[in-house]
Design a protein around this motif. Sequence first.
Motif, short mmCIF file in Angstrom:
data_model
loop_
_atom_site.label_atom_id
_atom_site.label_comp_id
_atom_site.label_asym_id
_atom_site.label_seq_id
_atom_site.Cartn_x
_atom_site.Cartn_y
_atom_site.Cartn_z
N TYR A 1 10.02 -1.47 -6.65
CA TYR A 1 9.41 -0.51 -7.08
C TYR A 1 9.97 -0.52 -8.75
N THR B 1 7.13 6.07 -1.44
CA THR B 1 6.99 5.00 -0.34
C THR B 1 5.69 4.32 -0.41
N ALA B 2 5.95 2.68 -0.25
CA ALA B 2 4.93 1.91 0.12
C ALA B 2 5.11 0.89 1.20
N ILE B 3 4.36 0.60 1.80
CA ILE B 3 4.20 -0.21 3.00
C ILE B 3 3.58 -1.71 2.67
N ASP B 4 3.94 -2.66 3.45
CA ASP B 4 3.28 -4.21 3.08
C ASP B 4 3.10 -4.67 4.71
N GLU C 1 0.91 -1.18 0.02
CA GLU C 1 0.09 0.11 -0.01
C GLU C 1 0.83 1.24 -0.30
N PHE C 2 0.71 2.08 -1.04
CA PHE C 2 1.45 3.41 -1.22
C PHE C 2 0.74 4.27 0.04
N LEU C 3 1.68 4.90 0.77
CA LEU C 3 1.31 5.98 1.60
C LEU C 3 0.51 7.05 1.08
N HIS C 4 0.53 7.56 -0.17
CA HIS C 4 -0.16 8.32 -0.96
C HIS C 4 -0.61 7.77 -2.45
N GLN C 5 -1.91 8.05 -2.77
CA GLN C 5 -2.05 7.46 -3.97
C GLN C 5 -1.61 8.35 -5.06
N TRP D 1 1.42 11.46 -5.77
CA TRP D 1 2.92 11.86 -5.17
C TRP D 1 2.93 13.03 -6.08
#
Length: 888
Positions: free
Chosen positions: A287, A271-274, A247-251, A253
């Motif tokens: 990425y 930045t994305a987090i899992d 999931e990206f922190l912002h859709q 950027w």
Amino acid sequence: QAPIKATCEDMSCKTGFPEDVHSAVVSRSVHGGQPLLNVRFRSCDGNKKIHFRSSEPEDFRVGEDGVVYAERSFQLSAEPTEFVVSAQDKETQEEWQMRVKLTPEPAFAGASEKDQKKIEDIIFPWQQYKHSSPLKRQKRDWVIPPINLPENSRGPFPQELVRIRSDRDKSLSLRYSVTGPGADQPPTGIFIINPISGQLSVTKPLDREQIASFHLRAHAVDVNGNQVENPIDIVINVIDMNDNRPEFLHQVWNGTVPEGSKPGTYVMTVTAIDADDPNAQNGMLRYRILSQAPSSPSPNMFTINNETGDIITVAAGLDREKVQQYTLIIQATDMEGNPTYGLSNTATAVITVTDVNDNPPEFTAMTFYGEVPENRVDVIVANLTVTDKDQPHTPAWNAMYRMTGGDPTGRFTILTDPNSNDGLVTVVKPIDFETNRMFVLTVAAENQVPLAKGIQHPPQSTATVSITVIDVNESPYFFPNPKLVRQEEGLLAGSMLTTFTAQDPDRYMQQTSLRYSKLSDPANWLKIDPVNGQITTTAVLDRESIYVQNNIYNATFLASDNGIPPMSGTGTLQIHLLDINDNAPEVNPKEATTCETLQPNAINITAVDPDIDPNAGPFAFELPDTPASIKRNWTIVRISGDHAQLSLRIKFLEAGIYDVPIVITDSGNPHASSTSMLKVKVCQCDINGDCTDVDRIIGAGLGTGAIIAILLCIIILLILVLMFVVWMKRRDKERQAKQLLIDPEDDVRDNILKYDEEGGGEEDQDYDLSQLQQPDTVEPDAIKPVGIRRLDERPIHAEPQYPVRSAAPHPGDIGDFINEGLKAADTDPTAPPYDSLLVFDYEGSGSTAGSLSSLNSSSSGGEQDYDYLNDWGPRFKKLADMYGGGDD
């Protein structure tokens, strides 16, 4: 999984840790907050309040219940990890220590299906040894390696995990239970144990993203609830599965990059987090850029670091004037970017190309024109227009104008219009047409920031401005202004003083000569010739005049031309008046007081001279020779250049007011002297040298102001008295004029009528009876006030005022006279409600009654003594004269 033996301790009660070294096997990957083991502490009295702490507080934390937790996530090395756990009594501060050794478990690759079906037994060990001494029991603690359970298991549930039993279950009937989060604490019911068989099972799928591990404690008690074995710790780790997408922190950027950037320029980081385990492949992201829009000038203008998400430029050619914004689609994939097994997600990166100053401003024309009237300032004479391809209203677009030539005296400036970016050529200093008729300015245009490297200003960035000066009619001016003239005072009227002329700056205009006039002359001493500007005096110049300040007299003159429009200028003439000895000194003060006796009797006086040095002090003071009494009674001594003392020469001088003449001479050349009269009040003094009150009152004279004030008060008082008398007389006349009724003494109802005089008959009195028939001829002051009054009742309140009737009517108008009286009575608001007698002042012109003169007294008047009538007052004086005169 082999049990690890712990050191044995004697069963006798001893407060402290049961062992010096506690060993445990834990998983190699440790997560923050994960429970690792339980340390036991024995308190003999059971009331001690024990506080645990770790020697490595940044890695391990010990709870109040003795459970050791990982403070952070880390990987255990292959070598055992050791730290010290301390226990301290909060009351006595007594402290105990135990060393803990953590050994990482061997690599676990998973169990086969056969092994999964085989449920491991965890046994509470129990052994007895018989000795000659009393029976002793030795316990051995088991450290159970963590149980690894995959998340999202499909069951079936409940799924058996391990069986717990004690080696005393053969001789005793035991009951097993588990406690801790997931069992009897929230979330409850995840793990259950068969109380008889000790079978530990899980009741539903686990989610590692919610709880990564569970710390349970197994208990064995007999049927009576007595603890048979010490509790053992069971750690259940939830094995991560790839069940979460990145999931990206912002859709969306947003980033920026300057135009013209070189390849390798950093732009932004996405930045994305899992939610999966970041230390496993499930949580390792990669990425990549899926697309770029627009694709000009190259479809691959940017690249991204597949691990960090940093976006950088890889191609040259970024130009904001061509492409202002790029849109990139970024994909993040877990499983280290494995396209087959990894889960992925996308986001949008919007990159804005920022402006740099790569376009210089360029003038729209090579030459600009303007004009300005002379002597005008703050006037815009020309608008300079430029074009700039950079982004508007940025430092790279905002223009600044600089004059490079044509204005050596700095008469112009160029301001920038913030909206249009135009240059406004403005006049800041007056321009004289007679000196400069035209200006040709060279102007350069620049931006607020320097041009980008490698870009030069083109010729279009420079222009010329041609400014024409317009001639206007200017004001004449006097030179010098002000003009200073030095002149001795006393210059007689009609004397020529100086010539004060002006100049016309308009040399190229055909105009007649200037005309002069006087604008300001406070003392009216001067006049100016309107043609040639010659100034002459009209009065004597006096330096001591109130219009002279600091020896300077100021007069203002006006010079006017006949231009269109007519203009005028003013000039100030300053006359410095030089002093001459035209004023004699005088004494100050004019009045003084001294005592009758010789001591103390000194009077300090000062000489005052309107002139200045050398025509003033020092002064000479002396007394005149005549009259001789002056020098005989007084003496004067100079104590300084301006001051002297006057004192008595004799021992005693009678109190009174004396005029003492004093001759004062100044130091001028020639000298000027005057005799000033000093009024000296000689009085009796007390011991302090002050005049007594009586003497001051006797000797004090009234000044002119006091006398005038007293006279004014007397006049005002007399006027007030006169006005009061006039008002009283007028009031009496008004009261008599308004009296309509007769006096109450003349009421005829049941009263005796009293007459003022009683005559002796027609033959005795010389009366003019015609006045009774013609009342109009009677003198005004002899006419009794007319009017009627009701006499039936005497009012107790103020008598009403009736309308004033005219004088007694003519006998022929007697009817009208009666009707007027009746009308007045009918309209009287104070009339009584019953009829009453009305008495009229006028009786008419005739009477049917006969004359009473023929009636004789029954007794002779000569037989009566009428002298007493003289004592009855003035009303009976006539009778006394008639009858009291004896036989005459």
